[in-house]
Design a protein around this motif. Structure first.
Motif, PDB file in Angstrom:
ATOM      1  N   ILE A   1       3.739  11.828  -8.819  1.00 39.41           N
ATOM      2  CA  ILE A   1       2.966  10.727  -8.235  1.00 39.41           C
ATOM      3  C   ILE A   1       3.914   9.871  -7.394  1.00 39.41           C
ATOM      4  O   ILE A   1       4.968   9.433  -7.871  1.00 39.41           O
ATOM      5  CB  ILE A   1       2.294   9.891  -9.338  1.00 39.41           C
ATOM      6  N   ASN A   2       3.545   9.656  -6.141  1.00 38.10           N
ATOM      7  CA  ASN A   2       4.391   8.948  -5.177  1.00 38.10           C
ATOM      8  C   ASN A   2       4.092   7.451  -5.280  1.00 38.10           C
ATOM      9  O   ASN A   2       3.110   6.967  -4.717  1.00 38.10           O
ATOM     10  CB  ASN A   2       4.094   9.479  -3.774  1.00 38.10           C
ATOM     11  N   ILE A   3       4.913   6.706  -6.002  1.00 35.70           N
ATOM     12  CA  ILE A   3       4.635   5.307  -6.337  1.00 35.70           C
ATOM     13  C   ILE A   3       5.412   4.371  -5.422  1.00 35.70           C
ATOM     14  O   ILE A   3       6.626   4.519  -5.241  1.00 35.70           O
ATOM     15  CB  ILE A   3       4.996   5.029  -7.811  1.00 35.70           C
ATOM     16  N   HIS A   4       4.706   3.388  -4.853  1.00 34.41           N
ATOM     17  CA  HIS A   4       5.334   2.359  -4.006  1.00 34.41           C
ATOM     18  C   HIS A   4       4.834   0.992  -4.462  1.00 34.41           C
ATOM     19  O   HIS A   4       3.620   0.746  -4.468  1.00 34.41           O
ATOM     20  CB  HIS A   4       4.969   2.554  -2.532  1.00 34.41           C
ATOM     21  N   THR A   5       5.739   0.106  -4.813  1.00 34.15           N
ATOM     22  CA  THR A   5       5.364  -1.259  -5.161  1.00 34.15           C
ATOM     23  C   THR A   5       5.682  -2.199  -3.993  1.00 34.15           C
ATOM     24  O   THR A   5       6.312  -1.804  -3.022  1.00 34.15           O
ATOM     25  CB  THR A   5       6.092  -1.725  -6.434  1.00 34.15           C
ATOM     26  N   HIS A   6       5.237  -3.430  -4.103  1.00 31.13           N
ATOM     27  CA  HIS A   6       5.397  -4.451  -3.059  1.00 31.13           C
ATOM     28  C   HIS A   6       4.739  -3.990  -1.748  1.00 31.13           C
ATOM     29  O   HIS A   6       5.261  -4.228  -0.661  1.00 31.13           O
ATOM     30  CB  HIS A   6       6.874  -4.805  -2.844  1.00 31.13           C
ATOM     31  N   MET A   7       3.613  -3.336  -1.872  1.00 28.11           N
ATOM     32  CA  MET A   7       2.871  -2.844  -0.711  1.00 28.11           C
ATOM     33  C   MET A   7       1.584  -3.645  -0.543  1.00 28.11           C
ATOM     34  O   MET A   7       0.843  -3.851  -1.503  1.00 28.11           O
ATOM     35  CB  MET A   7       2.525  -1.365  -0.881  1.00 28.11           C
ATOM     36  N   VAL A   8       1.342  -4.087   0.678  1.00 31.59           N
ATOM     37  CA  VAL A   8       0.120  -4.824   0.999  1.00 31.59           C
ATOM     38  C   VAL A   8      -0.573  -4.125   2.161  1.00 31.59           C
ATOM     39  O   VAL A   8       0.021  -3.940   3.235  1.00 31.59           O
ATOM     40  CB  VAL A   8       0.418  -6.291   1.373  1.00 31.59           C
ATOM     41  N   ILE A   9      -1.816  -3.735   1.962  1.00 31.70           N
ATOM     42  CA  ILE A   9      -2.585  -3.060   3.010  1.00 31.70           C
ATOM     43  C   ILE A   9      -3.299  -4.098   3.866  1.00 31.70           C
ATOM     44  O   ILE A   9      -3.956  -5.006   3.345  1.00 31.70           O
ATOM     45  CB  ILE A   9      -3.597  -2.068   2.390  1.00 31.70           C
ATOM     46  N   THR A  10      -3.162  -3.944   5.181  1.00 30.56           N
ATOM     47  CA  THR A  10      -3.813  -4.887   6.097  1.00 30.56           C
ATOM     48  C   THR A  10      -5.044  -4.302   6.773  1.00 30.56           C
ATOM     49  O   THR A  10      -5.929  -5.040   7.204  1.00 30.56           O
ATOM     50  CB  THR A  10      -2.816  -5.354   7.176  1.00 30.56           C
ATOM     51  N   GLU A  11      -5.098  -2.953   6.882  1.00 30.71           N
ATOM     52  CA  GLU A  11      -6.225  -2.355   7.592  1.00 30.71           C
ATOM     53  C   GLU A  11      -6.344  -0.876   7.233  1.00 30.71           C
ATOM     54  O   GLU A  11      -5.344  -0.190   6.988  1.00 30.71           O
ATOM     55  CB  GLU A  11      -6.027  -2.486   9.114  1.00 30.71           C
ATOM     56  N   ILE A  12      -7.581  -0.398   7.195  1.00 32.08           N
ATOM     57  CA  ILE A  12      -7.852   1.033   7.052  1.00 32.08           C
ATOM     58  C   ILE A  12      -8.842   1.433   8.141  1.00 32.08           C
ATOM     59  O   ILE A  12      -9.867   0.776   8.326  1.00 32.08           O
ATOM     60  CB  ILE A  12      -8.430   1.380   5.664  1.00 32.08           C
ATOM     61  N   THR A  13      -8.509   2.486   8.876  1.00 30.65           N
ATOM     62  CA  THR A  13      -9.415   2.988   9.917  1.00 30.65           C
ATOM     63  C   THR A  13      -9.677   4.469   9.665  1.00 30.65           C
ATOM     64  O   THR A  13      -8.890   5.154   8.990  1.00 30.65           O
ATOM     65  CB  THR A  13      -8.818   2.808  11.326  1.00 30.65           C
ATOM     66  N   LYS A  14     -10.764   4.940  10.206  1.00 28.73           N
ATOM     67  CA  LYS A  14     -11.129   6.349  10.051  1.00 28.73           C
ATOM     68  C   LYS A  14     -10.863   7.084  11.359  1.00 28.73           C
ATOM     69  O   LYS A  14     -11.321   6.663  12.420  1.00 28.73           O
ATOM     70  CB  LYS A  14     -12.612   6.471   9.669  1.00 28.73           C
ATOM     71  N   GLN A  15     -10.101   8.142  11.291  1.00 31.23           N
ATOM     72  CA  GLN A  15      -9.827   8.983  12.455  1.00 31.23           C
ATOM     73  C   GLN A  15     -10.150  10.424  12.075  1.00 31.23           C
ATOM     74  O   GLN A  15      -9.396  11.056  11.330  1.00 31.23           O
ATOM     75  CB  GLN A  15      -8.371   8.855  12.904  1.00 31.23           C
ATOM     76  N   GLY A  16     -11.272  10.903  12.557  1.00 33.26           N
ATOM     77  CA  GLY A  16     -11.729  12.234  12.158  1.00 33.26           C
ATOM     78  C   GLY A  16     -12.063  12.237  10.686  1.00 33.26           C
ATOM     79  O   GLY A  16     -12.814  11.386  10.199  1.00 33.26           O
ATOM     80  N   ASP A  17     -11.473  13.164   9.959  1.00 35.16           N
ATOM     81  CA  ASP A  17     -11.696  13.237   8.508  1.00 35.16           C
ATOM     82  C   ASP A  17     -10.649  12.469   7.723  1.00 35.16           C
ATOM     83  O   ASP A  17     -10.671  12.473   6.487  1.00 35.16           O
ATOM     84  CB  ASP A  17     -11.687  14.709   8.057  1.00 35.16           C
ATOM     85  N   GLU A  18      -9.732  11.816   8.421  1.00 32.48           N
ATOM     86  CA  GLU A  18      -8.644  11.123   7.749  1.00 32.48           C
ATOM     87  C   GLU A  18      -8.850   9.616   7.739  1.00 32.48           C
ATOM     88  O   GLU A  18      -9.500   9.047   8.633  1.00 32.48           O
ATOM     89  CB  GLU A  18      -7.311  11.425   8.439  1.00 32.48           C
ATOM     90  N   LEU A  19      -8.274   8.966   6.718  1.00 32.93           N
ATOM     91  CA  LEU A  19      -8.204   7.517   6.665  1.00 32.93           C
ATOM     92  C   LEU A  19      -6.776   7.100   6.969  1.00 32.93           C
ATOM     93  O   LEU A  19      -5.828   7.565   6.323  1.00 32.93           O
ATOM     94  CB  LEU A  19      -8.625   6.998   5.288  1.00 32.93           C
ATOM     95  N   VAL A  20      -6.622   6.240   7.974  1.00 36.46           N
ATOM     96  CA  VAL A  20      -5.297   5.752   8.367  1.00 36.46           C
ATOM     97  C   VAL A  20      -5.089   4.383   7.736  1.00 36.46           C
ATOM     98  O   VAL A  20      -5.837   3.437   8.006  1.00 36.46           O
ATOM     99  CB  VAL A  20      -5.168   5.668   9.899  1.00 36.46           C
ATOM    100  N   VAL A  21      -4.074   4.293   6.898  1.00 36.10           N
ATOM    101  CA  VAL A  21      -3.799   3.073   6.147  1.00 36.10           C
ATOM    102  C   VAL A  21      -2.614   2.362   6.771  1.00 36.10           C
ATOM    103  O   VAL A  21      -1.528   2.931   6.888  1.00 36.10           O
ATOM    104  CB  VAL A  21      -3.514   3.396   4.672  1.00 36.10           C
ATOM    105  N   THR A  22      -2.828   1.111   7.188  1.00 37.70           N
ATOM    106  CA  THR A  22      -1.766   0.304   7.793  1.00 37.70           C
ATOM    107  C   THR A  22      -1.324  -0.762   6.800  1.00 37.70           C
ATOM    108  O   THR A  22      -2.154  -1.477   6.229  1.00 37.70           O
ATOM    109  CB  THR A  22      -2.253  -0.366   9.081  1.00 37.70           C
ATOM    110  N   CYS A  23      -0.023  -0.870   6.592  1.00 37.59           N
ATOM    111  CA  CYS A  23       0.527  -1.848   5.664  1.00 37.59           C
ATOM    112  C   CYS A  23       1.120  -3.034   6.416  1.00 37.59           C
ATOM    113  O   CYS A  23       1.272  -3.000   7.641  1.00 37.59           O
ATOM    114  CB  CYS A  23       1.588  -1.194   4.785  1.00 37.59           C
TER     115      CYS A  23
END
Length: 451
Positions: free
Chosen positions: A223-245
């Motif tokens: 499991i790829n764990i990252h702490t101190h992460m804050v998501i600012t935006e999620i967009t949909k591109q095709g079948d993928e979700l693009v997550v911006t931190c």
């Protein structure tokens, strides 16, 4: 004054159905219950039960790897999500039917629609009809919380995960509580590539030494764990979700699951208009008898945000019925309530953490950490942790934390002893069962830390 019902329960989850059934079947009360979704509530329909069945499914590949290490010619094929989901749906239908039958057998009138509080003694149903009741019990539970941000409508919650049409190849799980960590382990076990983001360390609030071991082993399982992460935006591109931190980085996933906590399900219930006091998180404020500031209105379970566990809601509901309808005053004892976190490895906990013991002082900490025999023989690097927190003066065991396979089964037994006030010396006087992991609980002689 004549009322349509002695009791009207809003919410068909564990606490509500227990209160309704006991009031009607044991004490002869005229009872109605309204549920807008499915009988059984979060635990049965979209929580503990389906989650635990997913846990069982997710551990099969590991069991087969272990079988090979023990000499079996064992192989694991592909996981058929829809075959599992179909069987899961059938099981939930069966359990819901049992809950419904329990209500009908008790003589409870069930309304399959939303109900709201429209007065101290009145509820209004979704069809516009009203009913009067001498007592109203609100048992509407909680619901997942998703913060509002651009793209928040694209994410799943724990309510949705059991209804997925297919398993994603890559999923991001946002959150660090036990629900987020459980689903990270489940999906990882089912072969999904899992990334987990959280603002702070995972499993915050639990014993630090125990949670650190769990998180380390989660990472070791991939499991790829990252702490101190804050998501600012999620967009949909095709079948993928693009997550911006917040730091500008972008990552792509097939699905995003938000498990960022739960909030009491009180919105739109009419409670404020009826004069019921709510807390900062929207929880219904009650006393030890589960009574609100409006004497005829009570609340049990997660909607009160006391201890959000199914067995607690059941006990609160039963105690309410005994008190109000059975003339047997009783209230739920919220001290020393054990719980289990079904991560991999599993975590069982009861009582205070070492951090709380350090603040109080006068405590001894006993710890045993070791490789369990079963997985050790198979060549795995798993570790088990057993921890007891003992009061130096009374010698009572104030806390127990277990990280191990089947830790939930072990902590249930330990909690009985703790509830009885067992001392460290009484633990020590209990002969060990060998060879087991749990024997370490009665063989730890010397404290490793003092406060």
């Amino acid at each position: 004054m004549h009322f349509d019902y002695d009791l009207f329960v809003i919410g068909g989850g564990s606490g509500g159905v227990r209160a309704a059934r006991i009031a009607a079947s044991e004490y002869g009360a005229k009872v109605a219950l309204a549920e807008e979704y499915r009988m059984g509530g979060t635990c049965v329909i979209r929580g503990c039960v389906p989650k635990k069945l997913m846990v069982f499914a997710s551990t099969a590949p590991g069991s087969i790897r272990e079988a090979r290490a023990y000499g079996w010619d064992a192989h694991c094929g592909d996981f058929d999500w829809m075959a599992f989901r179909t069987k899961l749906d059938n099981e939930l239908d069966r359990l819901e039917a049992i809950y419904r039958k329990g209500q009908s057998n008790a003589g409870v009138t069930v309304y399959d629609q939303r109900a709201t509080v429209s007065g101290a003694h009145e509820v209004t149903l979704a069809d516009g009809s009203t009913a009067s009741a001498k007592h109203i019990l609100v048992a509407t539970g909680g619901q997942p919380f998703v913060p509002d941000f651009p793209g928040s409508d694209l994410v799943m919650t724990s309510n949705d995960i059991f209804k997925m049409a297919a398993l994603p190849k890559r999923i991001l799980i946002v959150g660090g509580g036990y629900i987020a960590c459980e689903f990270a382990c489940i999906l990882n076990g089912l072969g999904v590539s899992v990334t987990q983001f959280n603002r702070s360390p995972l499993l915050r609030g639990f014993d630090t030494e125990a949670r650190d071991l769990i998180v380390d082993q989660m990472a070791a399982r991939g499991i790829n764990i990252h702490t101190h992460m804050v998501i600012t935006e999620i967009t949909k591109q095709g079948d993928e979700l693009v997550v911006t931190c917040g730091d500008g980085r972008e990552t792509r996933f097939d699905a995003v699951l938000y498990a960022t906590g739960r909030v009491p399900n009180t919105e739109g219930l009419g409670l404020e208009a009826a004069g019921v006091t709510l807390g900062e998180r929207g929880e219904i404020v009650v006393d030890q008898w589960s009574q609100t500031n409006i004497p005829s209105i009570y609340a049990v379970g997660d909607v009160t945000n006391r201890i959000n566990l199914t067995p607690v809601a059941i006990r609160e509901g039963h105690a309410f019925a005994d008190t109000v309808f059975g003339a047997k005053p009783k209230h739920m004892d919220h001290e020393l309530v054990a719980s289990a976190v079904f991560t991999q490895p599993e975590f069982g906990t009861c009582g205070i953490t070492e951090e709380e013991a350090a603040e109080r002082g006068q405590a001894e900490i006993y710890v045993s950490s070791f490789k369990p025999m079963r997985s050790g023989f198979a060549g795995a690097d798993d570790r088990v942790l057993m921890k007891l927190i003992v009061c130096r003066d009374s010698r009572a065991v104030l806390g127990c934390h277990i990280v191990a396979p089947d830790a939930g089964e072990m902590i249930q037994m330990v909690a009985i002893a703790m509830k009885m006030g067992a001392t460290k010396e009484q633990f020590d006087a209990t002969c060990a069962v060998h060879p087991t992991m749990a024997e370490e609980l009665v063989t730890m002689r010397n404290p490793v830390r003092h406060y």
